[in-house]
Design an enzyme around this catalytic site. Sequence first.
Site, PDB file in Angstrom:
ATOM      1  N   ASN A  58      -8.318 -10.211   1.901  1.00 20.70           N
ATOM      2  CA  ASN A  58      -8.047  -9.228   2.649  1.00 20.70           C
ATOM      3  C   ASN A  58      -9.496  -8.511   3.139  1.00 20.70           C
ATOM      4  OD1 ASN A  58      -9.584  -8.110   0.308  1.00 20.70           O
ATOM      5  ND2 ASN A  58      -7.874  -6.460  -0.221  1.00 20.70           N
ATOM      6  N   ASN A  69     -10.614  -2.692   5.035  1.00 20.35           N
ATOM      7  CA  ASN A  69     -11.025  -1.858   3.868  1.00 20.35           C
ATOM      8  C   ASN A  69     -12.568  -1.555   4.237  1.00 20.35           C
ATOM      9  OD1 ASN A  69      -8.741  -1.901   1.960  1.00 20.35           O
ATOM     10  ND2 ASN A  69      -8.896  -4.130   2.316  1.00 20.35           N
ATOM     11  N   ASN A  75       0.883  -1.078   0.037  1.00 22.27           N
ATOM     12  CA  ASN A  75      -0.062  -0.280  -0.034  1.00 22.27           C
ATOM     13  C   ASN A  75       0.953   1.410   0.066  1.00 22.27           C
ATOM     14  OD1 ASN A  75      -2.526  -1.410   0.220  1.00 22.27           O
ATOM     15  ND2 ASN A  75      -1.893  -1.785   2.207  1.00 22.27           N
ATOM     16  N   HIS A 102     -12.574  -7.056   4.708  1.00 22.13           N
ATOM     17  CA  HIS A 102     -13.669  -5.739   4.278  1.00 22.13           C
ATOM     18  C   HIS A 102     -15.131  -5.653   5.257  1.00 22.13           C
ATOM     19  CE1 HIS A 102     -12.107  -4.940   0.064  1.00 22.13           C
ATOM     20  NE2 HIS A 102     -11.689  -6.494   0.055  1.00 22.13           N
ATOM     21  N   ASN A 106      -8.117  -5.289  -8.685  1.00 21.92           N
ATOM     22  CA  ASN A 106      -7.575  -4.701  -9.922  1.00 21.92           C
ATOM     23  C   ASN A 106      -6.173  -4.965 -10.072  1.00 21.92           C
ATOM     24  OD1 ASN A 106     -10.261  -2.951 -10.419  1.00 21.92           O
ATOM     25  ND2 ASN A 106      -9.728  -1.510  -8.556  1.00 21.92           N
ATOM     26  N   GLU A 154      -9.673   2.496   1.452  1.00 20.01           N
ATOM     27  CA  GLU A 154      -8.598   1.259   1.360  1.00 20.01           C
ATOM     28  C   GLU A 154      -7.884   1.271   2.530  1.00 20.01           C
ATOM     29  OE1 GLU A 154      -7.251  -0.757  -1.700  1.00 20.01           O
ATOM     30  OE2 GLU A 154      -8.291   0.542  -3.356  1.00 20.01           O
ATOM     31  N   CYS A 210      -5.657  -7.928  -4.066  1.00 21.72           N
ATOM     32  CA  CYS A 210      -5.976  -6.687  -4.704  1.00 21.72           C
ATOM     33  C   CYS A 210      -6.553  -6.986  -6.021  1.00 21.72           C
ATOM     34  CB  CYS A 210      -4.971  -5.702  -4.955  1.00 21.72           C
ATOM     35  SG  CYS A 210      -5.173  -4.274  -5.932  1.00 21.72           S
ATOM     36  N   CYS A 269     -11.795   0.159  -6.206  1.00 23.70           N
ATOM     37  CA  CYS A 269     -11.224  -1.268  -5.450  1.00 23.70           C
ATOM     38  C   CYS A 269     -11.873  -2.395  -5.722  1.00 23.70           C
ATOM     39  CB  CYS A 269     -11.713  -0.927  -3.851  1.00 23.70           C
ATOM     40  SG  CYS A 269     -10.855  -2.452  -2.866  1.00 23.70           S
ATOM     41  N   GLY A 270     -11.042  -3.352  -6.671  1.00 27.40           N
ATOM     42  CA  GLY A 270     -11.921  -4.785  -7.280  1.00 27.40           C
ATOM     43  C   GLY A 270     -12.242  -5.562  -5.947  1.00 27.40           C
ATOM     44  N   SER A 271     -11.234  -5.904  -5.014  1.00 27.32           N
ATOM     45  CA  SER A 271     -11.511  -6.546  -4.057  1.00 27.32           C
ATOM     46  C   SER A 271     -13.095  -6.086  -2.960  1.00 27.32           C
ATOM     47  CB  SER A 271     -10.638  -7.161  -2.880  1.00 27.32           C
ATOM     48  OG  SER A 271     -10.094  -5.963  -2.450  1.00 27.32           O
ATOM     49  N   GLY A 272     -12.965  -4.761  -3.234  1.00 23.89           N
ATOM     50  CA  GLY A 272     -14.148  -4.203  -2.349  1.00 23.89           C
ATOM     51  C   GLY A 272     -15.209  -4.402  -3.093  1.00 23.89           C
TER      52      GLY A 272
END
Length: 276
Positions: A159, A192, A66, A161, A77, A210, A75, A219-222
């Site tokens: 990760n 996140n 980060n 969220h 994205n 994030e 991640c 945020c792709g994982s978001g």
Amino acid sequence: MTLVFTKMHGIGNDFVVVDCRDAPLALGTEAIRRLGDRHLGVGFDQLLTIEPARDPDCAYAYGIWNTDGTRSGQCGNGARCVAAWLARAGLLGEGLVRLESPSGPVGVEILAGGHVRVDMGEPRFAPPALPLDVAHEEDRYTIDVVGRPLEIGAVSMGNPHAVIEVDEIATAPVGVLGPQVEHAAAFPRGCNVGFAQRVARDAIMLRVWERGVGETLACGSGACAAVAVLHRRGLVDDEVRVTLPGGSLDIRWPGAGHPLWMTGPAAFVFEGTWHE
């Protein structure tokens, strides 16, 4: 020292990508922070490294740092950008290819028009997976945030969220509530924080604070986390378009027992050399 890099982004979530196939990244935490500074360095939301795979079932591995120099477990994205970087270099085969992320293998596939499809794995809701300090697993949690109760959903996509439903995304208190939830006692390693507005059963709008970065354009994982939480509550369908400030991602998740798929673009911006 000098560092050769590629600047990339996935719908505005931007990265510095470094080829570490021959030697590990030679930057400490403070140097990563300087590189990530948008005024004095190159600037990025995350630094990505391309590395040899340790898992024999994976073609390559990637690392994630980060802006504040801390490491990240996943991640979405970034995974697309790593796949696009490898494909441009002629290093990624056709069809679904497995890459080794810091949180485990992910499958990637290059599609037409600069898009990449990613198998993000099955969302994990068990509190220890995040980790989340609660007594038992629930669909909705009420946690203490600076002395006030707040209802959230929580899931790990590799990760941690927290997902907060809001009525109006434009006025969501991302800059205030985001860091408060990130550092809430219920999340001993931080998290996140996604602010999600349902538009229809196949469409949501999302903003994400994030961990270790701040609010990002995407945020792709978001996006995956928001769909997973809302799908589990029966509020969205199996296929959902998630619109973030930087663009849109298509998420598909049939539910428990199935992997979650994310599809979106990956773009090259420029090549450069950083002089430390």
